[in-house]
Design a protein around this motif. Structure first.
Motif, PDB file in Angstrom:
ATOM      1  N   ALA A 287      29.858  38.975  35.987  1.00  0.00           N
ATOM      2  CA  ALA A 287      28.469  38.793  35.561  1.00  0.00           C
ATOM      3  C   ALA A 287      28.117  39.721  34.398  1.00  0.00           C
ATOM      4  O   ALA A 287      27.344  39.343  33.517  1.00  0.00           O
ATOM      5  CB  ALA A 287      27.527  39.035  36.729  1.00  0.00           C
ATOM      6  N   GLU A 288      28.710  40.909  34.386  1.00  0.00           N
ATOM      7  CA  GLU A 288      28.383  41.865  33.311  1.00  0.00           C
ATOM      8  C   GLU A 288      28.825  41.343  31.955  1.00  0.00           C
ATOM      9  O   GLU A 288      28.080  41.414  30.974  1.00  0.00           O
ATOM     10  CB  GLU A 288      29.047  43.226  33.585  1.00  0.00           C
ATOM     11  CG  GLU A 288      28.407  43.997  34.715  1.00  0.00           C
ATOM     12  CD  GLU A 288      26.887  44.065  34.600  1.00  0.00           C
ATOM     13  OE1 GLU A 288      26.400  44.470  33.528  1.00  0.00           O
ATOM     14  OE2 GLU A 288      26.196  43.666  35.560  1.00  0.00           O
ATOM     15  N   GLU A 289      30.048  40.823  31.915  1.00  0.00           N
ATOM     16  CA  GLU A 289      30.554  40.290  30.657  1.00  0.00           C
ATOM     17  C   GLU A 289      29.706  39.092  30.208  1.00  0.00           C
ATOM     18  O   GLU A 289      29.418  38.923  29.025  1.00  0.00           O
ATOM     19  CB  GLU A 289      32.022  39.855  30.797  1.00  0.00           C
ATOM     20  CG  GLU A 289      33.012  41.008  30.803  1.00  0.00           C
ATOM     21  CD  GLU A 289      33.250  41.560  32.213  1.00  0.00           C
ATOM     22  OE1 GLU A 289      32.447  41.251  33.128  1.00  0.00           O
ATOM     23  OE2 GLU A 289      34.237  42.293  32.393  1.00  0.00           O
ATOM     24  N   LEU A 290      29.324  38.281  31.158  1.00  0.00           N
ATOM     25  CA  LEU A 290      28.491  37.127  30.846  1.00  0.00           C
ATOM     26  C   LEU A 290      27.162  37.570  30.245  1.00  0.00           C
ATOM     27  O   LEU A 290      26.710  37.034  29.222  1.00  0.00           O
ATOM     28  CB  LEU A 290      28.256  36.328  32.133  1.00  0.00           C
ATOM     29  CG  LEU A 290      27.931  34.841  31.999  1.00  0.00           C
ATOM     30  CD1 LEU A 290      28.906  34.162  31.058  1.00  0.00           C
ATOM     31  CD2 LEU A 290      27.961  34.188  33.381  1.00  0.00           C
ATOM     32  N   ARG A 291      26.557  38.578  30.868  1.00  0.00           N
ATOM     33  CA  ARG A 291      25.292  39.089  30.335  1.00  0.00           C
ATOM     34  C   ARG A 291      25.486  39.660  28.935  1.00  0.00           C
ATOM     35  O   ARG A 291      24.649  39.474  28.061  1.00  0.00           O
ATOM     36  CB  ARG A 291      24.732  40.175  31.263  1.00  0.00           C
ATOM     37  CG  ARG A 291      23.692  39.657  32.230  1.00  0.00           C
ATOM     38  CD  ARG A 291      22.927  40.800  32.878  1.00  0.00           C
ATOM     39  NE  ARG A 291      23.721  41.491  33.888  1.00  0.00           N
ATOM     40  CZ  ARG A 291      23.809  41.073  35.153  1.00  0.00           C
ATOM     41  NH1 ARG A 291      23.173  39.984  35.549  1.00  0.00           N
ATOM     42  NH2 ARG A 291      24.540  41.748  36.017  1.00  0.00           N
TER      43      ARG A 291
END
Lengths: 172, 172
Positions: free
Chosen positions: A25-29
Motif C-alpha cells: 500500500a505504501e508504494e501505491l500511495r
DNA sequence: GGAAAACATTTTAGGCTTAAAACAATTTGG
DNA sequence: CCAAATTGTTTTAAGCCTAAAATGTTTTCC
C-alpha cells in the motif's frame, strides 16, 4: 503419511504469498502522490503556455529538445528523448513545420532519416517562452529548500533506475 | 546631479533581475526528472494493463475511483479526483457503461447530476486487475528502501503544497 | 415569484497519443 | 550479390484530452 491437519498447514504455508499477499500500500500511495504532483504541475504549465503564448505543451517540449541540438535531431531521437511514440512526433513536427517553427529535411547520407531543426522564428519564440517557463517552474517549487531539491533529485534518480530495471525485467 | 557612470550603475542594479535573471536550473532539472519518472512508470503500467487485461489506463483509473465509493460518485467528483476535464469523463463513462462495467443513473434529488457506480462485472474485473497492478507498482519501486519511500512521500507532499500555492497565486 | 447567478453535464472542434501495420531504405550474413 | 533482418518514418484506427460554448437544472437573492 502426514495427518490431515499437517496437509492443511502445509497448504496454508505454501500458498501464503497468494492468500495473504504482501502489503504494498505504501508504494501505491507513493505512486499516486507522484502522479498527482506531476499532473498538477503539468496542468499548470499547460494552461500558462496556452494563455500566455497560445502554444501547447507538446509543441513547447519538442522545441525545447531542438533548442539543445543546434545541428538538428532525427525524428527517432526526438521520439526517444520525449518518450512518446514515433507517430506522435510525425504529427507534432508536421504542425510545427506548417507554422514555420521547424525546418525538416531528408538526410543526405541516409534517405530514411528526417532531420529537423528550429527555424530562426522557432528559436526566437522558444527562447522567449523558455525564460518565462523557467520562472513558472521556480515558482511552482518555491517552497522547497535547496536541500529538499537535492534530496528529491537523489530519490527520483533512484526511482528512475528502479523503474527502468523493472521495465527491463518485464520484457527480456 | 549624478555622473554618467552612476546612472549606468543604477540602471544596471535596478534591472539586474531582468538582465541577469536568477538561476533556476536546479528546479528545472528537478521538474524534468519528476516528469521522466512519471512518464516512465505510467508508460509501463499502461502497457501492462493493455497486454494483460486489454484495458486502458484511464479506464482503470476511473474504475479505481469508483471502487473506493460503493455508493457511487457524480461525474464532477470523478473529474476533480482524476484531475481531468468534465468532457473527458463524459466520454470515458460512456464507453464503460457501453461495455457493462459501469451503471449510470440520474440523481433523484437533483436532475443535473449523474451518479455512476461499478456494476458487479466492473467491480470483479477491477479487483482482479488491481491485485496485479499493486504488484507491478511494488516491483517498479522495488529498489527504494522503506525510508526512501517515507522521505519521498514527505518531499512530494511538500512539492504538492508548493505547486498548489503557486497555482492559487496565478489565478486570484 | 422571478431574474440572475451558479452548477452539472454534454457537445464541439481541434489536437494529442498510442499500438500496430505498412512502407521505404539500409545493413547484415550467407 | 542478394535475401533477410533491421531501422526510420508514416499511416491507420481508435481512444484520450482540453478549452470553450451550449444546455438544462437548481439556487440565490432581490
Amino acid at each position: 503419511m502426514p495427518a490431515v491437519s499437517d496437509c492443511i498447514n502445509m497448504l496454508d504455508s505454501e500458498t501464503k504469498a497468494v492468500e495473504t499477499p504482501e502489503d504494498h500500500a505504501e508504494e501505491l500511495r507513493l505512486w499516486l502522490r507522484l502522479l498527482t504532483c506531476t499532473t498538477l504541475i503539468e496542468g499548470e504549465v499547460r494552461g500558462r503556455l496556452r494563455q500566455r503564448f497560445d502554444v501547447t505543451l507538446p509543441r513547447f517540449d519538442l522545441m525545447a529538445q531542438l533548442d539543445k541540438a543546434p545541428d538538428g535531431m532525427t525524428l527517432s531521437d526526438v521520439s526517444k528523448r520525449m518518450m512518446v511514440s514515433n507517430g506522435n512526433v510525425t504529427g507534432l513536427v508536421e504542425r510545427l513545420v506548417e507554422s514555420g517553427h521547424l525546418d525538416r529535411r531528408t538526410s543526405e547520407t541516409d534517405r530514411r532519416v528526417q532531420v529537423i531543426r528550429l527555424t530562426k522564428l522557432g528559436r526566437a519564440e522558444f527562447r522567449r517562452m523558455a525564460a518565462e517557463h523557467e520562472a513558472w517552474i521556480a515558482d511552482l517549487f518555491a517552497d522547497l529548500t535547496p536541500k529538499d531539491v537535492r534530496e528529491l533529485m537523489r530519490l527520483l534518480a533512484k526511482t528512475k533506475a528502479s523503474a527502468q530495471k523493472s521495465a527491463a525485467r518485464s520484457r527480456p
